[in-house]
Design an enzyme around this catalytic site. Structure first.
Site, PDB file in Angstrom:
ATOM      1  CE  LYS A 123       1.679 -17.698  -2.150  1.00 34.40           C
ATOM      2  NZ  LYS A 123       0.929 -18.796  -2.275  1.00 34.40           N
ATOM      3  CE1 TYR A 182      -3.757  -2.625   0.832  1.00 37.40           C
ATOM      4  CE2 TYR A 182      -4.467  -0.531   1.339  1.00 37.40           C
ATOM      5  CZ  TYR A 182      -4.625  -1.900   1.136  1.00 37.40           C
ATOM      6  OH  TYR A 182      -5.922  -2.556   0.957  1.00 37.40           O
ATOM      7  CG  ASP A 212     -14.047  -6.642   1.967  1.00 40.95           C
ATOM      8  OD1 ASP A 212     -13.866  -5.791   3.042  1.00 40.95           O
ATOM      9  OD2 ASP A 212     -14.371  -6.230   1.010  1.00 40.95           O
TER      10      ASP A 212
HETATM   11  C1  IPM Z   1     -10.621  -0.526   3.484  1.00 37.56           C
HETATM   12  C2  IPM Z   1     -10.500  -0.045   2.352  1.00 37.56           C
HETATM   13  C3  IPM Z   1      -9.367   0.831   1.988  1.00 37.56           C
HETATM   14  C4  IPM Z   1      -8.231  -0.298   1.989  1.00 37.56           C
HETATM   15  C5  IPM Z   1      -9.378   1.331   0.537  1.00 37.56           C
HETATM   16  C6  IPM Z   1     -10.539   2.270   0.154  1.00 37.56           C
HETATM   17  C7  IPM Z   1      -8.137   2.165   0.530  1.00 37.56           C
HETATM   18  O1  IPM Z   1     -10.763  -1.315   1.371  1.00 37.56           O
HETATM   19  O2  IPM Z   1     -10.614   0.198   4.393  1.00 37.56           O
HETATM   20  O3  IPM Z   1     -10.634  -1.745   3.902  1.00 37.56           O
HETATM   21  O4  IPM Z   1      -7.850  -0.954   1.082  1.00 37.56           O
HETATM   22  O5  IPM Z   1      -7.563  -0.232   3.081  1.00 37.56           O
HETATM   23 MN    MN Z   2     -11.255  -3.194   2.258  1.00 35.34          MN
END
Ligand code: IPM
Ligand code: MN
Ligand code: NAD
Length: 360
Positions: A186, A136, A246
């Protein structure tokens, strides 16, 4: 006690508004709320997704309540102007390296999980996601290959201290839970993960009472749906944690249920400074329809009360109210029902104020 509220885009303002109504209903004396623009909303008004005065406002507060950012209209802007830079910038600027994403089954929701009910029922895990490093925040760009093709690239890197501090967060969290950490990486392919695994193993040595297990991320994704009950604390990096959380939310029932806390090292007069947000995004597909599930945002408020304001009792009351609303059978569209944001919010407030009357 000062809370900076940053509603953002899409359903962000809808669910943050719901959480603020719950906060009002708690009637805690001495809480001051300040609002700021972030994301596409800030870009439209001020030409930047994260105005400097919003960073200052967040710094000056004891906690930040964040909605969501992101707008398809701005998906083609240069990266530094995209709405998502607001949340990435806040995490970085505020040093919020530890993202806690609890996922636990709710009684009454088992049948709505895509997993079999007996599997959904056993989910009680905490994703501890590193939040200010990894691919990131590494160098990134676009270059030309020798053949003259465009090539996008992103550097993935983790330093020892970055890994060490998030590992401590995970082991400390496990000490207050089932005492089991699964570190997900990984390491069979990535150098980043090899160092990650070595550092996590060393930190594990300082916690003899906590069991440590290392798991490759592909296997972890598979195990999470095969037998989610095996997980207590999942310790992982920024990218894998984004994806697995998620997935964990869907296992519980809906992404509209999962809150998060992003913490750093700074202490306030009442607890640890943090930013609190649902794990979901701005959901442009349902924004403005009144169908957003506000429970993730309301549960994020509960985490804020607990971690940043030292209000454990009120946090527990909010979580119990949410539990009673779900147990009553009230469901939003994300869980196959027809309860609106408004109806769900009102039900939580009713449960808070007069818990004996039963949810509608
Ligand atoms: C989250 C989101 C963010 C991330 C994006 C919007 C930058 O998906 O907070 O999970 O990837 O961290
Ligand atoms: Mn996310
Ligand atoms: P999303 O989480 O916004 O939506 C995914 C799916 O889940 C959609 O179908 C949506 O309708 C549904 N959903 C999400 N939250 C819900 C809720 N509370 N109630 C009911 N349904 C809900 O993810 P996406 O569609 O991939 O991303 C949309 C935008 O949000 C993008 O711009 C993305 O970058 C951004 N995003 C921001 C954050 C953040 O601000 N922290 C997090 C994730 C995504």
């Amino acid at each position: 006690m000062k809370i900076a509220v940053l509603p953002g885009d899409g359903i962000g303002p809808e669910v943050t508004g719901a959480a603020l109504r719950v906060l009002d209903a708690l009637a805690i004396a001495g809480i001051e709320v300040e609002e700021g623009d972030v994301g596409a909303t800030a870009y439209r008004r001020h030409g930047l997704p994260l105005p400097l005065d919003v960073i200052d406002m967040a710094r000056g507060a004891d906690a930040v309540l964040f909605g969501a950012v992101g707008d398809p209209e701005f998906d083609t802007l240069p990266r530094n102007l995209r709405p998502e830079q607001a949340i990435l910038g806040l995490r970085r600027e505020l040093g919020l390296f530890a993202n806690l994403r609890p996922a636990a089954g709710w009684p009454g929701l088992e049948a709505l999980s895509p997993l079999r009910p007996e599997l959904a029922r056993e989910i009680d895990l905490l994703v501890v996601r590193e939040l200010t490093g990894d691919v990131y925040f590494g160098a990134k760009g676009e270059r030309r290959t020798e053949a003259g093709e465009r090539q996008g690239w992103d550097e993935m890197a983790y330093g020892e201290e970055e890994i060490r501090r998030i590992a401590h967060t995970a082991f400390r969290a496990a000490a207050g839970r089932q005492g089991h950490v699964t570190s997900v990486d990984k390491a069979n392919v990535l150098e980043t993960s090899r160092v990650w695994r070595e550092v996590v193993s060393a930190v594990a040595g300082e916690y003899p009472g906590i069991a440590i297990e290392h798991m490759y991320v592909d296997n972890a994704a598979m195990q999470l749906v095969r037998s989610p009950g095996q997980f207590d604390v999942i310790l992982t990096g920024n990218l894998f944690g984004d994806i697995l959380s998620d997935q964990a939310s869907a296992c519980v029932g809906s992404i509209g249920l999962l809150p998060s806390a992003s913490l750093g090292e700074r202490q306030t007069a009442y607890g640890t400074f943090g930013l609190y947000e649902p794990i979901h995004g701005s959901a442009p597909d349902i924004a403005g329809t009144g169908r957003a599930n506000p429970l993730a945002a309301i549960l994020s408020l509960a985490m804020l009360l607990r971690h940043s304001l030292g209000r454990d009792a009120e946090a527990g009351r909010v979580e119990e109210a949410v539990g009673r609303v779900l147990a009553s059978g009230l469901r939003g569209a994300d869980l196959g029902g027809d309860a609106s944001t408004e109806v769900l919010t009102a039900a939580v407030i009713r449960e808070l104020v007069q818990p004996d009357q039963g949810a509608a």
